[in-house]
Scaffold this motif. Structure first.
Motif, mmCIF file in Angstrom:
data_model
loop_
_atom_site.group_PDB
_atom_site.id
_atom_site.type_symbol
_atom_site.label_atom_id
_atom_site.label_comp_id
_atom_site.label_asym_id
_atom_site.label_seq_id
_atom_site.Cartn_x
_atom_site.Cartn_y
_atom_site.Cartn_z
ATOM 1 N N GLY A 10 0.828 -1.200 0.000
ATOM 2 C CA GLY A 10 0.000 0.000 0.000
ATOM 3 C C GLY A 10 0.858 1.243 0.000
ATOM 4 N N GLU A 11 0.395 2.249 0.727
ATOM 5 C CA GLU A 11 1.123 3.512 0.830
ATOM 6 C C GLU A 11 1.426 3.790 2.294
ATOM 7 O OE1 GLU A 11 -0.359 7.832 -0.057
ATOM 8 O OE2 GLU A 11 0.151 6.903 -1.979
ATOM 9 N N ALA A 12 2.692 4.106 2.589
ATOM 10 C CA ALA A 12 3.089 4.374 3.968
ATOM 11 C C ALA A 12 2.370 5.606 4.503
ATOM 12 C CB ALA A 12 4.602 4.574 4.038
ATOM 13 N N CYS A 52 1.626 0.747 6.724
ATOM 14 C CA CYS A 52 0.395 1.205 6.063
ATOM 15 C C CYS A 52 -0.778 1.289 7.051
ATOM 16 C CB CYS A 52 0.020 0.257 4.920
ATOM 17 S SG CYS A 52 1.306 0.089 3.663
ATOM 18 N N LYS A 56 -3.417 2.483 9.538
ATOM 19 C CA LYS A 56 -4.038 3.772 9.834
ATOM 20 C C LYS A 56 -4.693 3.731 11.204
ATOM 21 C CE LYS A 56 -4.983 4.779 4.967
ATOM 22 N NZ LYS A 56 -5.998 5.082 3.941
#
Length: 617
Positions: free
Chosen positions: A501-503, A545, A547
């Motif tokens: 994913g996105e850090a 990733c 949250k």
């Protein structure tokens, strides 16, 4: 011998890295009037490609020439770094003499010994230039004694020991034959150096009436005329439009080619000529498929010449097709066919590298002189649009009489006195043996070690940290010696991403408490990608990733309180030093990433368990 040959000189500039070779060529070009008085010329004009100018080193050997009076001097500028020693070895076949440049403070260094030994073996006339005499800490008389000691150590003959010397400042553009004549105002000319070349370096020898023999020592490319063979005419004459036989020592038969265009070097340009005689260094265009080490001969007399013996490679790396989840996003050339063609093209012009194919069609083993030569190849490829994965550099072992042998290097260390103990301790754990230690000079102590090549892998960045950037290290391959035993070059573990994913800031904040990060928020990541390092010996899995759970109780702006430490940005060379056996470096035109060979977290855990069981058994 014709008048043109009598007024011809062929020389190579050889020295250790950063002793002023390329700057001296600048000064010689200016001193001989190659440039107009009002012409704006950049410094280190021979370092023509971007990588050379960025790094401040010469990577490729290059030719130029100057006109001095009636004489024309062909000059070959060579690299000074040991990793590019193959460039020096092959171009020495083109010249009759060398200018050995030695720093007026440093004195002879490891590569000085290497290049001088090669020149003496070929029987070339050696002229010594003590450079940088304008340095406030220069010691030219002392350095001259050290150069003489080096000649004696290399078993120089009486003629070789009687070498001519000039003292120069390439940066200021002057040279003198006697140290007492150094200009007080720092102004002078390079004429004493040019006079020494004409007086001491012999004119080329050879029979102008004999059948053609021209040895190819370099290959270049041009978008308009294609492949260009650069070499020296050993005998006879070559003419534009001539049909030649292309043959190689040890191989029967020959192929044919036509000299479409014949050129020679004048200043920084190649100038077309119709004819060239014995002793000339010329460029031949229009013959595709010719290689370094081959000989152009007259069709009716195919007699190949011997080529210089190139020292064998010591380091190997596996280049493979990029198969990461982010593959293909940034590069232009991605397939095994692209990779194979590019590596074979490199082997044609880089004689100090070897290429071996593996059982996999997507992986190739590249062998070179050192990490720097391989990293230059990788950097060049990524700038050309290639995506590639490379393994940890491994030393090349060989067996002699049933005993395992490994390459050993001679390592020169110059450090401030307060760091001597730390350096000795660290090198001791890497199987280094101290052979000499010189008394401190201006606060710096010089130590000389013998160390296995694998002991130096990963040490350079550690050395700079230990000496706070004040240390200087240089090494050169010495020989192959019996295996020294296991060396642990990396004790720290790494932080490995568990999700793709996105850090995000929340996940990175949790991860940075466990180690030092390599990435920032917004960076694309994938499972198995290395995102940082830790001081613990084992790897740690982290979810960068992750949250923060959203609830209706969260205060507005609470994430703003999370502060991330600036991530560590590694260069390609630092990654090559840091990478472990179970990791790969993913290189693309825009990114350099570190990843595990096995990306899946569960599969890596199973492999670790199997490895532990096998060790216990």
């Amino acid at each position: 011998m014709s008048e043109a040959t009598e007024n011809l000189r062929n020389i190579a500039i050889i020295a250790h890295v950063d002793h002023g070779k390329t700057t001296l060529v600048d000064a010689m070009l200016r001193g001989a009037g190659t440039f107009r008085l009002n012409e704006q010329v950049q410094t280190r004009v021979m370092d023509s490609n971007d990588l050379e100018r960025e790094r401040g080193i010469t990577i490729l050997a290059k030719n130029t020439s100057i006109q001095y009076g009636k004489a024309r001097v062909n000059i070959v500028d060579t690299p000074g770094h040991a990793d590019f020693g193959g460039e020096v070895e092959r171009v020495l076949k083109m010249v009759d003499g060398v200018l050995l440049i030695v720093d007026a403070f440093d004195g002879p260094m490891p590569q000085t010994r290497f290049v001088l030994h090669k020149a003496m073996d070929l029987g070339l006339k050696v002229c010594v230039v003590i450079n940088k005499v304008d340095r406030p800490d220069s010691r030219p008389e002392e350095v001259l004694d050290l150069v003489l000691d080096l000649f004696i150590e290399l078993d120089a003959s009486e003629d070789q020991l009687d070498f001519p010397v000039v003292y120069a400042s390439a940066r200021e553009g002057y040279a003198v034959k006697d140290i007492a004549d150094l200009p007080e105002d720092g102004k002078g000319t390079m004429l004493p150096l040019l006079d020494m070349i004409l007086e001491e370096v012999p004119a080329p020898k050879g029979d102008v009436d004999a059948p053609l023999q021209m040895l190819i020592s370099n290959i270049d490319y041009d978008a308009y005329v294609g492949r260009i063979a650069i070499g020296r005419i050993e005998r006879g004459v070559i003419e534009a439009g001539q049909q030649v036989a292309i043959c190689k020592m040890g191989e029967e038969g020959f192929s044919r080619g036509k000299v479409v265009k014949l050129m020679r070097f004048e200043g920084l340009s190649r100038v077309p000529v119709e004819r060239a005689e014995v002793g000339e260094i010329v460029c031949v265009a229009g013959i595709s498929g010719c290689e370094i080490g081959e000989t152009f001969c007259r069709i009716d007399t195919p007699e190949p010449l011997d080529f210089v013996q190139i020292d064998e490679p010591t380091i190997a790396m596996t280049f493979s097709v990029n198969d990461s989840p982010l593959a293909g996003r940034e590069g232009k050339y991605l397939t095994s066919r692209h990779l194979r063609d590019r590596l074979f093209r490199e082997m044609e012009k880089n004689v100090s590298m070897l290429l071996a194919e593996t059982d996999s069609p997507d992986a190739f083993v590249v062998k070179g002189r050192g990490e720097l030569s391989l990293s230059i190849l990788i950097e060049t490829m990524r700038r050309e649009g290639y995506e590639v994965q490379v393994s940890k550099p491994q030393v090349i072992l060989k067996e002699v009489d049933g005993q395992k042998m490994e390459p050993v290097e001679e390592l020169y260390i110059d450090v401030p006195e307060e760091y001597v103990g730390t350096v000795i301790e660290k090198l001791g754990s890497r199987k280094a043996e101290m052979t000499a230690m010189q008394p401190p000079r201006r606060g710096y102590t010089r130590m000389i070690f013998t160390i296995p090549s694998r002991g130096l892998i990963g040490y350079r960045s550690e050395f700079l940290t230990d000496t706070k950037g004040n240390g200087i290290m240089n090494s050169v391959i010495k020989d192959f010696e019996p295996w020294k035993g296991e060396i642990d070059t990396r004790s720290a573990g790494v932080l490995v991403a568990t999700e793709s994913g996105e850090a995000v800031t929340y996940g990175l904040h949790a991860a940075q408490e466990r180690g030092e990060l390599f990435i920032s928020a917004g960076t694309p990541v994938y499972e198995g990608m290395v995102v940082g390092r830790t001081t613990k010996s084992d790897d740690i899995s982290v979810n960068v990733c992750k949250k923060k759970h959203v609830t209706n109780m969260r205060a507005s702006g609470s994430d703003d309180a999370l502060r991330l430490v600036t991530p560590t940005q590694f260069s390609l060379e630092q990654f090559l030093e840091f990478v472990a056996d179970d990791e790969l470096i993913e290189v693309t035109p825009q990114s350099i990433r570190l990843r595990k060979q096995i990306l899946n977290t569960d599969q890596r855990a199973k492999q670790r368990s199997r490895r532990k069981l096998s060790v216990e058994e």
